[in-house]
Design a protein around this motif. Structure first.
Motif, PDB file in Angstrom:
ATOM      1  N   ALA A  27      30.948  20.514   6.596  1.00 55.80           N
ATOM      2  CA  ALA A  27      29.843  20.873   5.717  1.00 55.80           C
ATOM      3  C   ALA A  27      28.842  19.730   5.669  1.00 55.80           C
ATOM      4  O   ALA A  27      29.204  18.556   5.717  1.00 55.80           O
ATOM      5  N   ARG A  31      26.850  21.258  -1.268  1.00 58.64           N
ATOM      6  CA  ARG A  31      27.772  22.351  -0.997  1.00 58.64           C
ATOM      7  C   ARG A  31      28.669  22.586  -2.213  1.00 58.64           C
ATOM      8  O   ARG A  31      28.651  21.824  -3.170  1.00 58.64           O
ATOM      9  N   ILE A  32      29.449  23.642  -2.118  1.00 54.05           N
ATOM     10  CA  ILE A  32      30.339  24.030  -3.208  1.00 54.05           C
ATOM     11  C   ILE A  32      31.741  23.518  -2.947  1.00 54.05           C
ATOM     12  O   ILE A  32      32.274  23.641  -1.840  1.00 54.05           O
ATOM     13  N   SER A  33      32.344  22.938  -3.979  1.00 52.82           N
ATOM     14  CA  SER A  33      33.750  22.541  -3.947  1.00 52.82           C
ATOM     15  C   SER A  33      34.396  23.071  -5.220  1.00 52.82           C
ATOM     16  O   SER A  33      34.197  22.516  -6.297  1.00 52.82           O
ATOM     17  N   ILE A  37      29.161  21.761  -7.664  1.00 51.51           N
ATOM     18  CA  ILE A  37      28.260  21.390  -6.579  1.00 51.51           C
ATOM     19  C   ILE A  37      28.539  19.931  -6.245  1.00 51.51           C
ATOM     20  O   ILE A  37      28.616  19.088  -7.145  1.00 51.51           O
ATOM     21  N   GLU A 144      19.129  19.779   4.217  1.00 50.33           N
ATOM     22  CA  GLU A 144      20.273  20.297   3.466  1.00 50.33           C
ATOM     23  C   GLU A 144      20.757  19.355   2.367  1.00 50.33           C
ATOM     24  O   GLU A 144      21.389  19.789   1.397  1.00 50.33           O
ATOM     25  N   ASP A 183      21.957  26.645   6.640  1.00 53.07           N
ATOM     26  CA  ASP A 183      23.269  26.357   6.060  1.00 53.07           C
ATOM     27  C   ASP A 183      23.173  25.617   4.734  1.00 53.07           C
ATOM     28  O   ASP A 183      24.115  24.969   4.300  1.00 53.07           O
ATOM     29  N   LEU A 185      22.852  24.971   0.621  1.00 53.65           N
ATOM     30  CA  LEU A 185      23.382  25.575  -0.592  1.00 53.65           C
ATOM     31  C   LEU A 185      22.415  26.668  -1.026  1.00 53.65           C
ATOM     32  O   LEU A 185      21.203  26.438  -1.128  1.00 53.65           O
ATOM     33  N   ASP A 214      29.594  30.544   4.948  1.00 60.53           N
ATOM     34  CA  ASP A 214      29.709  29.118   4.646  1.00 60.53           C
ATOM     35  C   ASP A 214      30.404  28.857   3.310  1.00 60.53           C
ATOM     36  O   ASP A 214      30.700  27.700   2.993  1.00 60.53           O
ATOM     37  N   ARG A 215      30.655  29.920   2.538  1.00 59.80           N
ATOM     38  CA  ARG A 215      31.210  29.765   1.171  1.00 59.80           C
ATOM     39  C   ARG A 215      30.399  28.692   0.415  1.00 59.80           C
ATOM     40  O   ARG A 215      30.940  27.784  -0.188  1.00 59.80           O
ATOM     41  N   ASN A 216      29.085  28.859   0.447  1.00 62.60           N
ATOM     42  CA  ASN A 216      28.209  27.821  -0.091  1.00 62.60           C
ATOM     43  C   ASN A 216      27.114  28.452  -0.955  1.00 62.60           C
ATOM     44  O   ASN A 216      25.923  28.218  -0.757  1.00 62.60           O
ATOM     45  N   THR A 217      27.548  29.257  -1.938  1.00 63.78           N
ATOM     46  CA  THR A 217      26.638  29.951  -2.848  1.00 63.78           C
ATOM     47  C   THR A 217      26.983  29.604  -4.285  1.00 63.78           C
ATOM     48  O   THR A 217      28.160  29.627  -4.670  1.00 63.78           O
TER      49      THR A 217
END
Length: 541
Positions: A27, A31-33, A37, A144, A183, A185, A214-217
């Motif tokens: 990533a 990004r999301i964790s 964020i 990004e 890519d 967020l 990307d599981r990044n929403t």
């Protein structure tokens, strides 16, 4: 019969094996964790910022730095896709990102044309918004670490049948952006004018999150009149926490046409839960919601009551914001300054007090202090931001007890713990106590948003007044523009004070002095109806 492997066959087999063992692309950027964020280095990032209506006020480029001056770490920027506003070109997107980066702000870019789709006939669809984002991809790629793409503002109205397509429309738009190589967020707004009062986003967020390759929403709720109680706010926040999904409050205010949001709970709970929030909005509101402006006429020195609350109040931006580590904040320097000493009072008069305290130390240097004074409603409000460890607070009432505390800040900014609290009582008013008459006249100018107030203060008592402070309140959001003349002027929320200068501090019986100040207003400009001098009520006229 055994088959001999040729060299070409062996290479093909090895290539096939590599497809299965190749690690997923690392990533990049924000990004999301889990529910948080995080930045590329893994540091948590909690949005604390302001919405700015750039597409309607493109000449107000100083707003980015002015928003940052209050400690914000994020700005949500209104753009247009061309359906209703704009289009904001790729070149202008590049310029906006540059303005964000110059002010060390994370840039949330949103397309506003989608507002109320299905109920607002002119609104754009999320698919049309996705087409816009792809058209400006050249300005976005490589950013990004600095940019969040907010698919579309409040992408559906209150038409429940249309809003029910929120999940599929949002998932489809996200997929299109990912396929185009974006890519970043992504932030997805709730339907029903952003307030999700039928819980459509709440109940379908997991499916949208999982549809993002990307599981990044991150999901964005707008909290206005629907969220007027602590129970409703906490229930919505709890639902996302239970689901393990990321959430921010993308917009909220202290008032709205559909009800009175509980901004105190929104801010307190966001702070305690580590949720981001973005207040609406910096300046330029119209159509009856001018009260949502944080500053008057884009002037950072002229805070509105909402701006004072949001930027300087308890759990507000100054108190809770931490700069992104990509700019050197957060993980770049997590060490706060040492706690300053408890203030000591000197030079106490009937209307002012000077505070001094032991200076703080810091590993990279203290850049200044913030002085807070207790308010009647509870908590403390910011009254000054001196660069050194001394501050004089003027415009106080005589014979009144005040409580002060201070904290230090560094360049990130990291903030120290609050100092101990000083309690001090001002002296009694001078001379005969302040029997008085006040004449106030205002003339409007500047096309209907500026005014000049001329005030005459008369001692109607039988003894001289030695030192005076005039106090009154505005009822329609007017703001004075210091310094004024004939007095030292100050304003906190609606309350205005004017304290004598050296040459007119003594008012013998029947003596008068004329003072004045310029100011701004929106809508109406009614005159104040009550005045006090050194805490004593004055007659008017």
């Amino acid at each position: 019969m055994s088959k001999r492997l040729t060299f070409a066959t062996l290479l093909a087999l090895l290539a096939t094996m590599l497809v299965f063992v190749q690690p997923a692309q690392a990533a990049v950027g924000l990004r999301i964790s889990g529910t948080r964020i995080v930045e590329a280095n893994g540091n948590a990032f909690v949005m604390r910022g302001v919405n700015h209506a750039h597409v309607w006020y493109q000449n107000q480029t100083s707003s980015f730095a002015n928003i940052k001056s209050f400690g914000a770490n994020t700005v949500r920027v209104v753009l247009g896709s061309g359906k209703r506003w704009g289009p904001t070109s790729a070149a202008e997107v590049t310029n906006v990102i540059s303005l964000c980066k110059q002010s060390r702000l994370i840039c949330v870019l949103e397309v506003h044309d989608t507002t109320g789709f299905g109920e607002e006939g002119a609104a754009a669809s999320l698919d049309q918004a996705a087409t816009y984002w792809i058209s400006v991809a050249s300005a976005l790629q490589g950013q990004e670490n600095y940019v969040v793409i907010n698919l579309g503002n409040e992408p559906f109205g209150n038409n429940q049948q249309v809003s029910a397509t929120w999940a599929s429309a949002t998932s489809s738009a996200i997929t299109r952006l990912r396929n185009a190589g974006l890519d970043h967020l992504i932030m997805a707004d709730a339907p029903m004018w952003g307030q999700d009062w039928q819980n459509i986003m709440r109940d379908n967020a997991a499916s949208v999150f999982n549809a993002d390759p990307d599981r990044n929403t991150v999901f964005s709720i707008h909290m206005y009149g629907v969220y007027d109680t602590a129970a409703e706010i906490n229930a919505y926040f709890d639902a996302f926490r239970t689901a393990g999904l990321p959430l921010v409050v993308g917009e909220f205010g202290s008032n709205h046409s559909d009800g009175n949001p509980d901004e105190d709970t929104i801010m307190a709970q966001a702070q305690s839960r580590g949720l981001g929030y973005l207040g609406w909005s910096w300046s330029g509101n119209s159509g009856g919601v001018e009260y949502l402006d944080m500053v008057n006429n884009f002037n950072p020195a002229s805070l509105t009551p909402w701006g004072e609350r949001f930027l300087n109040g308890v759990n507000g931006v100054r108190q809770t914001s931490r700069e992104a580590s990509i700019y050197g904040g957060g993980g770049g320097d997590n060490q706060p300054p040492s706690t300053p000493g408890t203030p000591v009072a000197s030079g106490v008069t009937s209307s002012s007090v000077t505070l001094n305290w032991t200076a703080s130390t810091d590993n990279v240097g203290v850049t200044g202090y913030e002085v807070y004074r207790a308010i009647a409603a509870g908590g403390f409000t910011l009254v000054g931001s001196p660069a050194s460890n001394s501050f004089t607070n003027t415009g106080l009432a005589p014979s009144t007890m005040y409580r002060f505390q201070v904290r230090a800040r560094d360049a990130v900014p990291n903030f120290s713990a609050n100092s101990g609290v000083l309690t001090v009582t001002t002296q009694a008013g001078g001379g005969g106590g302040g029997t008085c008459r006040v004449t106030y006249t205002a003339s409007n100018w500047g096309g209907g948003n500026g005014f000049t107030a001329n005030v005459t203060v008369t001692n109607t008592g039988t003894t001289a007044i030695n030192g005076w402070t005039l106090a009154y309140s505005y009822t329609a959001g007017q703001r004075v523009s210091t310094p004024g003349w004939g007095a030292t002027w100050a304003q906190s929320s609606a309350d205005v004070t004017a304290t004598n200068l050296a040459w007119n501090g003594n008012l013998p019986p029947n003596a008068s002095t004329g003072i004045g100040v310029n100011g701004t207003y929106t809508g109406s400009n009614p005159a104040p109806t009550a005045f006090t001098l050194n805490g004593n009520a004055c007659t008017t006229g």
